[in-house]
Design an enzyme around this catalytic site. Structure first.
Site, PDB file in Angstrom:
ATOM      1  CG  ASP A  33       4.839  -4.420  -5.087  1.00 20.83           C
ATOM      2  OD1 ASP A  33       3.908  -3.599  -5.005  1.00 20.83           O
ATOM      3  OD2 ASP A  33       6.026  -4.083  -5.262  1.00 20.83           O
ATOM      4  CD  GLU A 203       2.478   0.701 -10.919  1.00 22.96           C
ATOM      5  OE1 GLU A 203       3.422   0.932 -11.683  1.00 22.96           O
ATOM      6  OE2 GLU A 203       2.487   1.023  -9.714  1.00 22.96           O
TER       7      GLU A 203
END
Length: 424
Positions: A33, A203
């Protein structure tokens, strides 16, 4: 004539140095991420989800592509946020706002979609020591299941927004001028669909504005199943920030069955490429995107850090060449001008560094991939342990008594001696 030939040769050498080549992955570390910011010191700092004993690890590079070096961790055990009991810190989103570094983060327990939320922290420097400012909201408070993956966005009118969410829907809300709280009276709005688990919802939101369009980029699929991960980067766009966002065929993504435009997906080398960073524009006007992925030749290493140039087709849609991770290429071009930056204590590119990354954890790194030797001494002069490494060496002090120690490093880049501390 000889002088002219010498000058041309020097220019050719300079071109090689400035542009150079990079190889994917650009960092052989578990860096899920990723989020990146260019600091006033001219360097790029990338942040990642916590793991391996590091509470949001931070690495830095001068050209976004090579010579990434450990810079620290955003938090330690004393400063780590705790508004979600038993929560992990996921998907940090780093930004430089009003003269300070502002870090948005998710705090969540795996699988507990109502026990999570978004927090914010600040620092005057990019390499760590963030002060937690607490939660912005939890899932139950904001009424959005699985409130994770924050994304800060500032529009042309300087209004600030936070986007967040997951497969239960992606949402946005306006922030205060300093970005540290919700704007009083602001109401959330939805831009991404709420679908069944991993079918159509996205997402890892990243918002981009270009040529009059707002681009809603996200990741679709399974993020974390090693070689079986199906994560990929997709995109939709709108003329309005609040939507509706549509795909290439003009179909609204909020409609059931609406499909996104593909930007990047896995191939025979990389599984699950996704959760892209902010897009960085270099001084040639080229766009670059960092993302994580599983290197199929080294699956157990986790989600490594990759980078590729973002191209734009004739209709204004972004994509990666071939829509798959590359093996590498020419590095981005950035002018070497850091005269107005924040002073960096270890900015010298050709020195070894010993950086604290949390409680009793340090990392030794070189400015290149060369080998070096290291030794750890007690303050009395007794040698405790030693070793040899290439590029980096993780140094844990969990097996030594509390006290002050000295690290000595030697190699092609010279030598250093530095005091470090075992705190508990």
């Amino acid at each position: 004539m000889i002088k002219r030939i010498f000058l041309v040769a020097c220019m050719q050498i300079l071109t090689i140095v400035v542009y150079g080549q990079y190889t994917n992955p650009i960092l052989n570390k578990n860096m899920p991420d990723p989020s990146v910011v260019r600091a006033p010191d001219g360097q790029f700092y990338v942040y990642a989800t916590e793991g391996g004993g590091q509470c949001v690890p931070i690495y830095k590079s001068r050209n976004l592509a090579t010579r990434w070096r450990f810079a620290g961790s955003a938090f330690n055990s004393l400063t780590r946020p705790s508004f979600i009991k038993g929560g992990n810190i996921w998907a940090p989103d780093i930004n430089y706002i009003n003269g300070q570094f502002v870090l948005y983060y998710s705090m969540a327990e795996w699988g507990k979609e109502w026990n999570c939320g978004i927090g914010v922290a600040t620092s005057s420097l990019p390499r760590g020591g963030f002060v937690d400012r607490g939660k912005l909201f939890t899932s139950s408070e904001i009424g959005v299941q699985n409130s994770i993956d924050p994304c800060f966005f500032q529009d042309d009118d300087r209004k600030k927004y936070l986007f967040w969410g997951s497969f239960r829907g992606v949402w946005g809300i306006e922030l205060s001028d300093d970005g540290l709280s919700l704007k009083p009276g602001a109401e959330k709005f939805q831009i991404g669909p709420n679908h069944n688990w991993m079918h159509h919802g996205t997402e890892a939101t990243m918002m981009v504005k270009r040529n009059g369009y707002y681009y809603f980029m996200g990741s679709l699929g399974n993020c974390c199943e090693g070689a079986n991960s199906t994560y990929r980067v997709v995109v939709s766009r709108s003329k309005e920030l609040r939507g509706p966002y549509v795909n290439r065929r003009g179909k609204k993504i909020m409609d059931v069955g609406g499909s996104y435009e593909s930007v990047l997906s896995g191939n025979e080398l990389v599984a699950g490429p996704g959760h892209c960073s902010q897009l960085i524009i270099d001084d040639n006007g080229d766009y670059w995107m960092l993302y994580h992925g599983f290197d199929k030749s080294d699956i157990d290493a986790g989600r490594k850090l990759f980078m590729d140039k973002v191209l734009w087709d004739n209709e204004g849609w972004p994509y990666i060449e071939g829509k798959h991770p590359s093996k590498g290429g020419a590095v981005p071009f950035f002018k070497d001008d850091t005269s107005n930056g924040i002073a960096d204590v270890d900015a010298t590119p050709d020195a070894y560094t010993v950086v604290c990354g949390g409680d009793n954890y340090y990392q030794i790194s070189t400015p290149d991939n060369s080998a070096f030797t290291w030794e750890l001494y007690a303050i009395s002069g007794e040698k405790i342990k030693a070793g040899r490494a290439i590029h980096t060496q993780d140094l844990w002090l969990t097996d030594v008594p509390v006290g002050i120690y000295v690290v000595k490093v030697r190699g092609n880049s010279g030598s250093i001696k530095q005091k470090i501390v075992k705190v508990k």
